[in-house]
Design a protein around this motif. Structure first.
Motif, PDB file in Angstrom:
ATOM      1  N   THR A   1       7.528 126.745  29.026  1.00  0.00           N
ATOM      2  CA  THR A   1       6.973 125.847  29.441  1.00  0.00           C
ATOM      3  C   THR A   1       6.571 126.546  31.103  1.00  0.00           C
TER       4      THR A   1
ATOM      5  N   ASP B   1       1.775 130.139  31.537  1.00  0.00           N
ATOM      6  CA  ASP B   1       0.055 129.450  31.699  1.00  0.00           C
ATOM      7  C   ASP B   1      -0.557 129.807  30.517  1.00  0.00           C
TER       8      ASP B   1
ATOM      9  N   ARG C   1       2.744 125.660  30.656  1.00  0.00           N
ATOM     10  CA  ARG C   1       2.407 124.785  31.198  1.00  0.00           C
ATOM     11  C   ARG C   1       1.187 124.805  31.688  1.00  0.00           C
ATOM     12  N   ASN C   2       0.683 125.458  32.034  1.00  0.00           N
ATOM     13  CA  ASN C   2      -1.253 124.794  32.060  1.00  0.00           C
ATOM     14  C   ASN C   2      -1.712 125.443  30.807  1.00  0.00           C
TER      15      ASN C   2
ATOM     16  N   ILE D   1       4.450 120.853  27.098  1.00  0.00           N
ATOM     17  CA  ILE D   1       3.087 121.468  27.705  1.00  0.00           C
ATOM     18  C   ILE D   1       4.018 120.583  29.445  1.00  0.00           C
ATOM     19  N   SER D   2       4.335 121.088  29.509  1.00  0.00           N
ATOM     20  CA  SER D   2       5.085 121.474  31.700  1.00  0.00           C
ATOM     21  C   SER D   2       3.969 120.707  32.512  1.00  0.00           C
ATOM     22  N   GLU D   3       2.241 121.168  32.910  1.00  0.00           N
ATOM     23  CA  GLU D   3       1.989 120.792  33.528  1.00  0.00           C
ATOM     24  C   GLU D   3       0.349 120.318  33.580  1.00  0.00           C
ATOM     25  N   SER D   4      -0.256 120.723  32.296  1.00  0.00           N
ATOM     26  CA  SER D   4      -1.343 120.521  32.595  1.00  0.00           C
ATOM     27  C   SER D   4      -1.823 120.461  31.162  1.00  0.00           C
TER      28      SER D   4
ATOM     29  N   GLY E   1       3.878 116.105  26.682  1.00  0.00           N
ATOM     30  CA  GLY E   1       4.565 116.880  26.881  1.00  0.00           C
ATOM     31  C   GLY E   1       5.590 116.992  25.529  1.00  0.00           C
TER      32      GLY E   1
ATOM     33  N   PRO F   1       2.825 116.018  31.563  1.00  0.00           N
ATOM     34  CA  PRO F   1       1.524 117.246  32.160  1.00  0.00           C
ATOM     35  C   PRO F   1       0.271 116.624  32.560  1.00  0.00           C
TER      36      PRO F   1
END
Length: 355
Positions: free
Chosen positions: A91, A94, A114-115, A139-142, A164, A170
């Protein structure tokens, strides 16, 4: 932004509109929309093509959302077969996936990142097991998916599901994507173009087209939505369904119950949505929002100079077009043709750039 204040005071607005309409084929409204999103006169002129831009395509063909930046991504060239988590994924990492030149045939299942970004590629989904062509969770961001074509051979199957997990929300971007072959074949599997199965922050979609005899965008808040939902320029073709126990479902589905609607607060923006409803249905049968005043989930069927549409007048402003008006889901197909064409995406895809 005060468009007339920005351009009119400098004597630019009339000339810009005339040149945009004559030289670029934009309607006056499209030109004004492009200008309204600009922060300077120069960027407004670039947006509608009066000055050279960076998108490589006319304003009307560019996409709304740029991919979030990646930091030292793990880069993976996708195989034709199954793809899971790449080595080292977490996480905090990218992930950049590069589509192969040939169509893929199997699933794409992530459980961390993450992304995460995928631009282009085709999936002729025909695996031995599994029920989703793309399933990204944890997924943590996008999550950014663009230019992907999905042909569902093995069915019933979902095309996309992404989000997420515990404590992970995300932003999800889905644009310039096409799908065919969504088929409901029994009462236990409910195929969707996009299935919301995991927590998210915001959902952003631009330019999508899909054909289904079952469901399409299923964005009922079965998982947490901490931001908003935005669908811009989407059209669906709904086929008659004669399979046993399949019934009829909705191309755009936003709430499972009145209680669910009352216990959530996310806004829903739907703009330029078209539904070809099938031979024995209207657009009213293909949109579902269970909310106060709409116990069967169906909105009000109305018409204007552009034809029939369904809307939910009592749900405004929470459900809107994002520009100060109630959302309208129109019957038929977009005046200029499908928002996403099969031949414009998939293998060998090149992004038209961003607004």
């Amino acid at each position: 932004m005060d468009v007339y204040g920005l351009f009119g005071a400098r004597g630019l607005l009339p000339g810009v509109s005339e040149r945009a309409i004559a030289a670029l084929g934009l309607t006056e409204m499209e030109a004004l929309e492009a200008i309204a999103e600009a922060t300077t006169v120069e960027s407004g002129l670039r947006a509608i093509g009066i000055l050279p831009g960076t998108g490589g395509a006319p304003y009307r063909n560019r996409l709304m959302y740029r991919p979030p930046a990646l930091s030292a991504p793990i880069t993976t060239i996708l195989p034709a077969g199954y793809q899971g988590d790449p080595a080292g994924a977490s996480t905090a990492t990218d992930l950049l996936f590069l589509a192969p030149a040939i169509p893929r045939v199997s699933g794409f299942n992530l459980t961390k990142g993450r992304n995460v970004r995928l631009i282009g590629g085709r999936i002729d989904y025909n695996p031995g097991t599994g029920s989703r062509a793309i399933q990204w969770a944890g997924i943590s961001e996008s999550i950014f998916i663009e230019g992907v074509a999905v042909n569902l051979i093995r069915r019933p199957s979902d095309a996309f599901s992404a989000g997420g997990g515990a404590g992970l929300y995300p932003d999800v971007y889905l644009q310039n994507c096409w799908c065919n072959g969504l088929r409901g074949e029994n009462a236990t599997l409910h195929p969707d173009f996009f299935q919301l199965s995991y927590p998210i922050r915001n959902f952003y979609s631009h330019k999508t087209t899909f054909t289904t005899n079952y469901q399409g965008f299923f964005l009922a808040a079965q998982s947490a939505i901490t931001g908003n939902l935005v669908i811009d320029e989407s059209n669906a073709y709904c086929l008659d369904n004669t399979a046993a126990d399949s019934g009829y479902a909705s191309a755009y589905w936003f709430s499972d119950s009145v209680d669910q609607w009352n216990n959530t607060s996310h806004k829903i923006v739907c703009r330029k949505i078209y539904v070809a409803p099938g031979t024995d249905r209207t657009v009213r049968d293909r949109v579902t929002i269970y909310a106060p005043g709409y116990p069967d989930g169906r909105g009000v069927l109305s018409s204007d100079e552009q034809g029939q549409f369904v809307w939910y007048p009592d749900l405004y402003p929470r459900l809107s077009d994002g520009r100060g008006n109630p959302a309208k889901f129109r019957e038929g197909t977009p005046p200029g043709g499908d928002y996403c064409r099969e031949n414009d995406v998939g293998s060998g895809y090149g992004s038209p750039g961003y607004r």
